[in-house]
Design a protein around this motif. Sequence first.
Motif, PDB file in Angstrom:
ATOM      1  N   VAL A 514       0.835  -1.211   0.000  1.00  0.00           N
ATOM      2  CA  VAL A 514       0.000   0.000   0.000  1.00  0.00           C
ATOM      3  C   VAL A 514       0.871   1.263   0.000  1.00  0.00           C
ATOM      4  CG1 VAL A 514      -1.656   1.300   1.393  1.00  0.00           C
ATOM      5  CG2 VAL A 514      -1.973  -1.140   1.045  1.00  0.00           C
ATOM      6  N   LYS A 515       2.068   1.223   0.614  1.00  0.00           N
ATOM      7  CA  LYS A 515       2.972   2.384   0.616  1.00  0.00           C
ATOM      8  C   LYS A 515       3.405   2.789  -0.797  1.00  0.00           C
ATOM      9  CE  LYS A 515       4.927   1.494   5.211  1.00  0.00           C
ATOM     10  NZ  LYS A 515       6.159   1.112   5.960  1.00  0.00           N
ATOM     11  N   LEU A 516       3.383   1.850  -1.754  1.00  0.00           N
ATOM     12  CA  LEU A 516       3.833   2.118  -3.128  1.00  0.00           C
ATOM     13  C   LEU A 516       2.776   2.820  -3.972  1.00  0.00           C
ATOM     14  CD1 LEU A 516       5.562  -1.323  -3.848  1.00  0.00           C
ATOM     15  CD2 LEU A 516       6.659   0.814  -3.185  1.00  0.00           C
ATOM     16  N   LEU A 517       1.528   3.009  -3.488  1.00  0.00           N
ATOM     17  CA  LEU A 517       0.425   3.530  -4.298  1.00  0.00           C
ATOM     18  C   LEU A 517       0.673   4.957  -4.809  1.00  0.00           C
ATOM     19  CD1 LEU A 517      -2.373   3.180  -5.473  1.00  0.00           C
ATOM     20  CD2 LEU A 517      -3.345   3.863  -3.280  1.00  0.00           C
ATOM     21  N   PRO A 518       1.051   5.980  -4.024  1.00  0.00           N
ATOM     22  CA  PRO A 518       1.222   7.350  -4.546  1.00  0.00           C
ATOM     23  C   PRO A 518       2.282   7.435  -5.644  1.00  0.00           C
ATOM     24  CG  PRO A 518       1.117   7.353  -2.142  1.00  0.00           C
ATOM     25  CD  PRO A 518       1.238   5.929  -2.548  1.00  0.00           C
ATOM     26  N   ARG A 519       3.421   6.801  -5.441  1.00  0.00           N
ATOM     27  CA  ARG A 519       4.484   6.876  -6.448  1.00  0.00           C
ATOM     28  C   ARG A 519       4.031   6.237  -7.757  1.00  0.00           C
ATOM     29  NH1 ARG A 519       9.913   3.742  -5.207  1.00  0.00           N
ATOM     30  NH2 ARG A 519       8.580   2.031  -5.948  1.00  0.00           N
ATOM     31  N   THR A 520       3.280   5.148  -7.688  1.00  0.00           N
ATOM     32  CA  THR A 520       2.805   4.488  -8.910  1.00  0.00           C
ATOM     33  C   THR A 520       1.823   5.366  -9.666  1.00  0.00           C
ATOM     34  OG1 THR A 520       3.034   2.394  -7.714  1.00  0.00           O
ATOM     35  CG2 THR A 520       1.819   2.339  -9.763  1.00  0.00           C
ATOM     36  N   VAL A 521       0.969   6.164  -8.973  1.00  0.00           N
ATOM     37  CA  VAL A 521       0.037   7.099  -9.638  1.00  0.00           C
ATOM     38  C   VAL A 521       0.796   8.161 -10.418  1.00  0.00           C
ATOM     39  CG1 VAL A 521      -1.732   8.855  -9.224  1.00  0.00           C
ATOM     40  CG2 VAL A 521      -1.818   6.690  -7.993  1.00  0.00           C
ATOM     41  N   LEU A 522       1.861   8.734  -9.829  1.00  0.00           N
ATOM     42  CA  LEU A 522       2.675   9.740 -10.527  1.00  0.00           C
ATOM     43  C   LEU A 522       3.316   9.161 -11.774  1.00  0.00           C
ATOM     44  CD1 LEU A 522       4.420  11.475  -7.463  1.00  0.00           C
ATOM     45  CD2 LEU A 522       2.521  12.375  -8.823  1.00  0.00           C
ATOM     46  N   GLU A 523       3.853   7.926 -11.683  1.00  0.00           N
ATOM     47  CA  GLU A 523       4.487   7.286 -12.851  1.00  0.00           C
ATOM     48  C   GLU A 523       3.471   7.060 -13.961  1.00  0.00           C
ATOM     49  OE1 GLU A 523       6.145   3.814 -11.174  1.00  0.00           O
ATOM     50  OE2 GLU A 523       7.916   4.819 -10.344  1.00  0.00           O
ATOM     51  N   ARG A 524       2.218   6.680 -13.602  1.00  0.00           N
ATOM     52  CA  ARG A 524       1.185   6.490 -14.635  1.00  0.00           C
ATOM     53  C   ARG A 524       0.847   7.808 -15.329  1.00  0.00           C
ATOM     54  NH1 ARG A 524      -4.711   6.012 -12.555  1.00  0.00           N
ATOM     55  NH2 ARG A 524      -4.076   8.186 -12.200  1.00  0.00           N
ATOM     56  N   ASP A 525       0.693   8.911 -14.586  1.00  0.00           N
ATOM     57  CA  ASP A 525       0.341  10.209 -15.186  1.00  0.00           C
ATOM     58  C   ASP A 525       1.436  10.685 -16.137  1.00  0.00           C
ATOM     59  OD1 ASP A 525      -1.930  10.065 -13.691  1.00  0.00           O
ATOM     60  OD2 ASP A 525      -1.208  11.401 -12.081  1.00  0.00           O
ATOM     61  N   ALA A 526       2.703  10.446 -15.788  1.00  0.00           N
ATOM     62  CA  ALA A 526       3.807  10.857 -16.672  1.00  0.00           C
ATOM     63  C   ALA A 526       3.741  10.102 -17.995  1.00  0.00           C
ATOM     64  CB  ALA A 526       5.138  10.620 -15.963  1.00  0.00           C
ATOM     65  N   LEU A 527       3.452   8.833 -17.941  1.00  0.00           N
ATOM     66  CA  LEU A 527       3.349   8.043 -19.181  1.00  0.00           C
ATOM     67  C   LEU A 527       2.185   8.522 -20.040  1.00  0.00           C
ATOM     68  CD1 LEU A 527       4.023   4.507 -17.696  1.00  0.00           C
ATOM     69  CD2 LEU A 527       5.476   5.723 -19.326  1.00  0.00           C
ATOM     70  N   GLU A 528       1.051   8.875 -19.444  1.00  0.00           N
ATOM     71  CA  GLU A 528      -0.085   9.372 -20.226  1.00  0.00           C
ATOM     72  C   GLU A 528       0.263  10.689 -20.930  1.00  0.00           C
ATOM     73  OE1 GLU A 528      -3.249   9.612 -17.433  1.00  0.00           O
ATOM     74  OE2 GLU A 528      -3.824   7.487 -17.662  1.00  0.00           O
ATOM     75  N   ALA A 529       1.035  11.581 -20.284  1.00  0.00           N
ATOM     76  CA  ALA A 529       1.423  12.855 -20.907  1.00  0.00           C
ATOM     77  C   ALA A 529       2.323  12.625 -22.118  1.00  0.00           C
ATOM     78  CB  ALA A 529       2.134  13.731 -19.862  1.00  0.00           C
ATOM     79  N   ARG A 530       3.285  11.698 -22.027  1.00  0.00           N
ATOM     80  CA  ARG A 530       4.179  11.416 -23.163  1.00  0.00           C
ATOM     81  C   ARG A 530       3.401  10.857 -24.348  1.00  0.00           C
ATOM     82  NH1 ARG A 530       9.264   7.925 -21.909  1.00  0.00           N
ATOM     83  NH2 ARG A 530       9.641   8.570 -24.077  1.00  0.00           N
ATOM     84  N   LEU A 531       2.426  10.007 -24.078  1.00  0.00           N
ATOM     85  CA  LEU A 531       1.632   9.460 -25.182  1.00  0.00           C
ATOM     86  C   LEU A 531       0.749  10.532 -25.819  1.00  0.00           C
ATOM     87  CD1 LEU A 531       0.611   6.067 -23.566  1.00  0.00           C
ATOM     88  CD2 LEU A 531       2.003   6.346 -25.615  1.00  0.00           C
ATOM     89  N   ARG A 532       0.195  11.406 -25.024  1.00  0.00           N
ATOM     90  CA  ARG A 532      -0.696  12.459 -25.557  1.00  0.00           C
ATOM     91  C   ARG A 532       0.103  13.447 -26.401  1.00  0.00           C
ATOM     92  NH1 ARG A 532      -2.209  13.970 -21.071  1.00  0.00           N
ATOM     93  NH2 ARG A 532      -0.800  15.764 -20.821  1.00  0.00           N
ATOM     94  N   ASP A 533       1.299  13.858 -25.955  1.00  0.00           N
ATOM     95  CA  ASP A 533       2.125  14.842 -26.680  1.00  0.00           C
ATOM     96  C   ASP A 533       3.043  14.188 -27.698  1.00  0.00           C
ATOM     97  OD1 ASP A 533       0.925  16.674 -25.003  1.00  0.00           O
ATOM     98  OD2 ASP A 533       2.597  16.647 -23.547  1.00  0.00           O
ATOM     99  N   ARG A 534       3.006  12.891 -27.833  1.00  0.00           N
ATOM    100  CA  ARG A 534       3.890  12.116 -28.742  1.00  0.00           C
ATOM    101  C   ARG A 534       5.349  12.495 -28.495  1.00  0.00           C
ATOM    102  NH1 ARG A 534       1.223   9.036 -31.951  1.00  0.00           N
ATOM    103  NH2 ARG A 534       3.053   8.556 -33.232  1.00  0.00           N
ATOM    104  N   ASP A 535       5.721  12.494 -27.227  1.00  0.00           N
ATOM    105  CA  ASP A 535       7.071  12.869 -26.806  1.00  0.00           C
ATOM    106  C   ASP A 535       7.950  11.626 -26.755  1.00  0.00           C
ATOM    107  OD1 ASP A 535       9.277  14.107 -25.815  1.00  0.00           O
ATOM    108  OD2 ASP A 535       8.535  14.310 -23.746  1.00  0.00           O
ATOM    109  N   PHE A 536       8.200  11.042 -27.943  1.00  0.00           N
ATOM    110  CA  PHE A 536       9.081   9.873 -28.033  1.00  0.00           C
ATOM    111  C   PHE A 536       9.529   9.726 -29.474  1.00  0.00           C
ATOM    112  CE2 PHE A 536       4.716   8.556 -28.639  1.00  0.00           C
ATOM    113  CZ  PHE A 536       4.768   7.748 -29.763  1.00  0.00           C
ATOM    114  N   LEU A 537      10.810   9.344 -29.708  1.00  0.00           N
ATOM    115  CA  LEU A 537      11.393   9.134 -31.044  1.00  0.00           C
ATOM    116  C   LEU A 537      11.095  10.317 -31.968  1.00  0.00           C
ATOM    117  CD1 LEU A 537      10.617   5.325 -31.621  1.00  0.00           C
ATOM    118  CD2 LEU A 537      12.686   6.364 -30.700  1.00  0.00           C
TER     119      LEU A 537
END
Length: 858
Positions: A514-537
């Motif tokens: 349960v202690k890992l829950l906040p950090r995992t939410v932040l990592e998910r939001d960062a991945l969604e932003a990269r996919l939306r802005d096509r910030d890769f390759l």
Amino acid sequence: MIPVRLQLKNFMSYGEGVPPLELAGVRLACLSGDNGNGKTALLDAITWALFDECRAKTKEDVIRLGANSCGVILEFLVDGTRYRIDRRISRKATGTSGGGSQWELQVRREDNSWHPLSGTTQRETQDKIVALLHMDYDTFLSTAYLAQGRADEFARSTPNKRKEVLADILDLSRYDRLEEMAKEREKGAKEKETDLTRTLAGIDATLANRDRYEMLLEDATRKLQTASGERDRLQRERHQIAIDVERLDIFEQRARNMEEKIAEAEERNSEDTATIDALLPRVAQAQTLMDRAGEIEAAYRRLQALQAEIGQLETVFNRALELGRKCGDLERVIRTEEGKLTNERYQKQCQIDEYERDVPTLTELQARIAQLKIDLQRFGDVEAALLQNEQVRQGWDDRMADLKDRNAAAKHAEAQLVKRLEALQSSSASNCEYCGEPLPPAKRAGAIAEAEAERVTIHARLAATVREANTVKQEIAALKGEQEGLFRSRQSKAEHDTQIRLYTQQVTRLEERVKLLPRTVLERDALEARLRDRDFLVAEQEQLAQLSAEREKAEAAHAPLEAARAEANALRNAPRDLDALNNAQAVLQTEPPRIAELQAKVIKRVGQIAVARQQVAKARTDSAELPALKQTLAEYDVLIAGASETVQRADREIGQWTSQLEYCRQQEQERVVYQAELLEAGKQRDLFRELAGAFGKKGVQALIIENALPDIVAHANELLAKLSNDAMQVELRTTREARTKGAANIETLDIIISDEMGTRPYEMFSGGEAFRVNFALRVALSRVLASRAGAPLQTLIVDEGFGTQDPRGREAITDALQAIQDHFALILCITHIEEIKEAFPTRIEVVKGTNGSTFTIA
């Protein structure tokens, strides 16, 4: 056979961890305990290890409920040598044909190591055990083991079965083997006698035909002489006809040669004519192509120009294809990276969902731990309660022992008092047994009354002791019940402790997750932003746009390329037409002269064929008589062949009859030898027939049984006298009168019993009386068996049977067991009757608990 050690695991009512039953040094012992505790199961383990037989109805019934396998290890002595049997069996798995089974026989060497004696199969191992003990399971039950419900095994058997048991005891099987060997020898002598009789009959039949063979030989000789002369005459006449046929064959061969030449010339003319017919169309076709020469050459030149143009356009279009492949590769790389980021975002979301589900589970587990700790307090100090229960129970056990001692003392006093009463009541007693003074009637009556009063007092003390003993037993039973409840409480407490420990481990693991829950939410939001802005390759995406523009320009060459290819396809036959034009020029130069030459050859051969046909006609006329002469020659060949066949047949008959006459002379010589062998075979047959009868059941075996019966009857009556106070005797009769008048006596083995009522059949006696007879007979058989070197049995086992006896009968049986103990190395008795158990110096107490049966030795 003397059992010295028995080890059980999951056998019937016994579980795991059962201590071994050590019987070394035990001479007379009883197995005691409540019904169903597992007393008889110990004896079943012995017979199952030795013979694969016991009370169980099926193979797997010996395995304890809930277990998958069981095993028994039995160590025993035979003639001072120690042996061990390791017997195991496992349940069959579902869907299989059978479970596993193991059966090993071993012997202990001087260095105390065990040496295997098992056979290659379980059947061979069983045979080795039976040979070692000189008995099988049925004989064991009829002699050494008075099994529960089968104490009358010997008495209830048929006379023939009783004789079989005695035969096994007396080891008469060797005479059976000698009888079989004699019968086999007798059978061989009979077969040889039959074969020799058949052979002599065949010889006599052969010799009966000797005169006929001599007549047939003379007739065959005359046939040979006649057929030989006829064959020589026919061969001379045929030779003259063959000379004429050979001369006419020359003319016939000449005609055939001319016909072959005519056929060859006609075939060559046909070939040349066909060639001419094939060349004429080719010449006409070549002339047609020469008329189209300008058109064909122009089409070929246009095709060459189109092929050059197509090459240039294909170079441009291939560049477009190469750019398309590069664009496809970049698109796959970009899609792969995008899919990777999408998968990472999905994994993070799955982790978030899992952590969120752990929160209510964590709360529930914490509540369970709190409840278990509350429940744990109600058990209190179980170990202290168990210790107190054991101390109280020990006090009651001591009291019970004291009551037993008081009861024994009272019984002893009563016995002394009974003897005193008998002495006082005896009419011959004139003096006091203590002071020796004269005892007048009045004083005697007073002494008797005093003794009777004392006896009543003793009876009252015995009754009080029994009542108090019953009360003590109830208290002990109540303590046992309380102890079982405490054992269950201790088990429940241990289970609660185990659950608390497991739940605590789970709570610790869930808290970390349960202690890992906040950090995992932040990592998910960062991945969604990269996919939306096509910030890769980013560089790869820019390169893809540039290459796509270049590919569109190169694809403009596709339409002109397809048009040029269509026109070139329409002109695809131009090279072939040009080659055909060149070939036509060569045909017009060579083929017309060749056609003229072939036509001249055909005309010349037609004239030659006409001349050859005239020559063939003349040769046929000269050889006209040839067929008739060949027919005559063939007829002579048939006649000569027939004559030759007659000669050969006569020659074979001469050889056959000569051989038959020689065979007759040999048979006369052999007949003398066979007659001597036939006489000897008859003597052997009679000799082995007598030996088979002598070794059979009615011969020496019956004599040995007759000689052994007095010992058995003497031992049985010696014991039966003690069991019945000299009131009963047993007799074993080997014959009885036949019902048919004048018929011979019937061989049997009947049991005749006599008592104060007279002589009666065994079936007419009560259960207690029958048990005494059975017991006496079985002990007598065991003593006879133990005294013979061929069957080393030194053990007697008695399973119950005392319940059919009254108190005096029980006392007589215990006295008898004491009297015969010197005849056996080990006597084991099963009983639950308290007064009988006290008569044994060694007691094996069997009890049954939650983990199965076990035992203690006292």
